[in-house]
Motif scaffolding. Structure first.
Motif, PDB file in Angstrom:
ATOM      1  N   LEU A   1      13.924  14.695  31.933  1.00  0.00           N
ATOM      2  CA  LEU A   1      13.722  15.903  32.723  1.00  0.00           C
ATOM      3  C   LEU A   1      12.701  15.626  33.814  1.00  0.00           C
ATOM      4  CD1 LEU A   1      13.382  18.535  29.828  1.00  0.00           C
ATOM      5  CD2 LEU A   1      15.481  17.785  31.000  1.00  0.00           C
ATOM      6  N   THR A   2      13.004  16.042  35.013  1.00  0.00           N
ATOM      7  CA  THR A   2      12.087  15.862  36.130  1.00  0.00           C
ATOM      8  C   THR A   2      11.558  17.210  36.598  1.00  0.00           C
ATOM      9  OG1 THR A   2      13.960  15.872  37.664  1.00  0.00           O
ATOM     10  CG2 THR A   2      13.195  13.728  36.882  1.00  0.00           C
ATOM     11  N   GLU A   3      10.626  17.175  37.519  1.00  0.00           N
ATOM     12  CA  GLU A   3      10.001  18.392  38.019  1.00  0.00           C
ATOM     13  C   GLU A   3      11.053  19.406  38.476  1.00  0.00           C
ATOM     14  OE1 GLU A   3       7.308  19.551  41.877  1.00  0.00           O
ATOM     15  OE2 GLU A   3       6.719  17.768  40.732  1.00  0.00           O
ATOM     16  N   GLY A   4      10.927  20.623  37.988  1.00  0.00           N
ATOM     17  CA  GLY A   4      11.873  21.677  38.352  1.00  0.00           C
ATOM     18  C   GLY A   4      12.925  21.941  37.295  1.00  0.00           C
TER      19      GLY A   4
ATOM     20  N   HIS B   1      18.251  23.546  37.313  1.00  0.00           N
ATOM     21  CA  HIS B   1      17.192  22.964  38.141  1.00  0.00           C
ATOM     22  C   HIS B   1      16.686  23.990  39.139  1.00  0.00           C
ATOM     23  CE1 HIS B   1      14.911  19.829  40.166  1.00  0.00           C
ATOM     24  NE2 HIS B   1      15.354  20.315  41.318  1.00  0.00           N
ATOM     25  N   ARG B   2      15.385  24.086  39.285  1.00  0.00           N
ATOM     26  CA  ARG B   2      14.730  24.927  40.275  1.00  0.00           C
ATOM     27  C   ARG B   2      14.194  24.062  41.410  1.00  0.00           C
ATOM     28  NH1 ARG B   2      15.655  30.070  40.158  1.00  0.00           N
ATOM     29  NH2 ARG B   2      17.641  28.943  40.172  1.00  0.00           N
ATOM     30  N   ASP B   3      14.539  24.393  42.655  1.00  0.00           N
ATOM     31  CA  ASP B   3      14.025  23.608  43.774  1.00  0.00           C
ATOM     32  C   ASP B   3      12.570  24.005  44.043  1.00  0.00           C
ATOM     33  OD1 ASP B   3      13.983  25.977  45.329  1.00  0.00           O
ATOM     34  OD2 ASP B   3      15.944  25.551  46.220  1.00  0.00           O
ATOM     35  N   MET B   4      11.977  23.420  45.067  1.00  0.00           N
ATOM     36  CA  MET B   4      10.551  23.612  45.325  1.00  0.00           C
ATOM     37  C   MET B   4      10.207  25.083  45.523  1.00  0.00           C
ATOM     38  SD  MET B   4       8.204  21.962  48.367  1.00  0.00           S
ATOM     39  CE  MET B   4       9.154  22.822  49.642  1.00  0.00           C
ATOM     40  N   HIS B   5      11.014  25.810  46.304  1.00  0.00           N
ATOM     41  CA  HIS B   5      10.727  27.215  46.577  1.00  0.00           C
ATOM     42  C   HIS B   5      10.926  28.061  45.320  1.00  0.00           C
ATOM     43  CE1 HIS B   5      10.327  26.330  50.822  1.00  0.00           C
ATOM     44  NE2 HIS B   5      11.518  25.760  50.834  1.00  0.00           N
ATOM     45  N   GLN B   6      11.970  27.760  44.559  1.00  0.00           N
ATOM     46  CA  GLN B   6      12.229  28.511  43.332  1.00  0.00           C
ATOM     47  C   GLN B   6      11.147  28.249  42.288  1.00  0.00           C
ATOM     48  OE1 GLN B   6      16.084  26.790  42.787  1.00  0.00           O
ATOM     49  NE2 GLN B   6      17.168  28.573  43.595  1.00  0.00           N
TER      50      GLN B   6
ATOM     51  N   ASN C   1       6.285  29.941  39.253  1.00  0.00           N
ATOM     52  CA  ASN C   1       4.866  29.773  38.934  1.00  0.00           C
ATOM     53  C   ASN C   1       4.040  30.986  39.341  1.00  0.00           C
ATOM     54  OD1 ASN C   1       4.732  27.186  37.665  1.00  0.00           O
ATOM     55  ND2 ASN C   1       5.194  26.259  39.637  1.00  0.00           N
ATOM     56  N   HIS C   2       4.415  31.624  40.444  1.00  0.00           N
ATOM     57  CA  HIS C   2       3.728  32.854  40.844  1.00  0.00           C
ATOM     58  C   HIS C   2       3.928  33.930  39.787  1.00  0.00           C
ATOM     59  CE1 HIS C   2       2.124  36.048  43.341  1.00  0.00           C
ATOM     60  NE2 HIS C   2       3.246  36.725  43.210  1.00  0.00           N
TER      61      HIS C   2
END
Length: 279
Positions: free
Chosen positions: A60-63, A118-123, A128-129
């Motif tokens: 698993l990678t970031e996102g 998978h969640r991209d950078m914006h998602q 996280n917010h």
């Protein structure tokens, strides 16, 4: 590996239905798998994680966003020094209530194997917010739904319809196909995302969804066109061009095939007649 069970009564104090944990993973191989009597949602915030499952391991990678239902066993192992995950435990009664109210959503309702998307950078930033807001407030039902429902609504908007068992590369490509920059390019845009050959993508979509790449993309295009027809007054050629169809006759043909009416009839039925009905 042997396994053991985590219980929500040990994690969720009385009066709470959701609990969030952040953890930096060690690189030690887990001695045992574990399951839960609650639903666990976790995502990889940073680094790379080895996900141990009964049938083997996955990287698993970031996102990466994972959902596990009760009885699904797993374990986590960091790869490197900066593997950070955020895990959310959900009370069974909260989940039962959501199950009864939510429409079908492949990721949320995965039962045979963990749900993964998978969640991209914006998602990931948005997720996280929401997690930060959750941490600062009460962990009651209202707070839990305020965290979960926007996430699930976003997933539903771009639900691929693919079974969880479909290849990860196909899940990612079909999710990304909802981006205008992709569906404007038609089937070629979808295939380019996969890194696979066109015949292989075609066979895979036929196997998992019973559709060709062209049919899959056109369904997305027609959904976007229908939304535009009811939300603004752009001329039909502008709407057709926005979804990557410069041939207006072909646009009419596809739209009628999907909705049974012409674009103008659809606009009148679902836009003007809603706010200015005629007797």
């Amino acid at each position: 590996m042997a396994s053991h069970t985590l219980h929500h009564a040990d994690i969720l104090p009385n009066g709470t239905v959701i609990h969030l944990t952040r953890a930096v993973l060690t690189s030690a191989r887990p001695k045992a798998l574990h399951d839960h009597d609650f639903v666990e949602l976790f995502w990889v915030q940073n680094g790379t994680v080895r996900h141990h499952l009964p049938g083997g391991t996955a990287t698993l990678t970031e996102g990466a966003l994972i959902l596990l239902r009760p009885g699904q066993t797993h374990a986590l192992q960091g790869k490197g020094d900066a593997a950070l995950v955020v895990a959310v435990a959900l009370h069974p009664e909260l989940v039962d209530d959501l199950d009864a109210r939510l429409p079908p959503l492949t990721f949320w309702q995965a039962a045979d194997s963990p749900g993964q998307i998978h969640r991209d950078m914006h998602q990931l930033t948005a997720l996280n917010h929401a997690a930060n807001l959750l941490e600062r407030g009460p962990h009651d039902t209202l707070a839990a739904e305020a965290f979960l429902l926007p996430l699930l609504a976003d997933l539903a908007r771009n639900d691929t319809g693919l079974p969880i068992a479909a290849p990860v590369w196909l899940h990612r490509a079909c999710a990304a196909a909802h981006d205008p920059a992709v569906y404007r390019e038609g089937a070629a845009g979808l295939v380019a995302l996969t890194g696979q050959s066109h015949p292989h993508v075609s066979r895979s979509l036929q196997r998992w969804l019973g559709q060709t790449p062209t049919a899959y993309i056109n369904r997305i295009r027609m959904t976007r066109a229908a939304r535009a027809l009811t939300s603004d007054n752009e001329p039909l050629p502008v709407i057709a061009e926005a979804i990557g169809l410069n041939n207006l006759s072909h646009f009419h043909k596809l739209f009628r095939a999907h909705f049974g009416v012409t674009p103008l009839q659809y606009r009148q039925q679902f836009q003007r007649d809603v706010v200015q009905p005629t007797p």
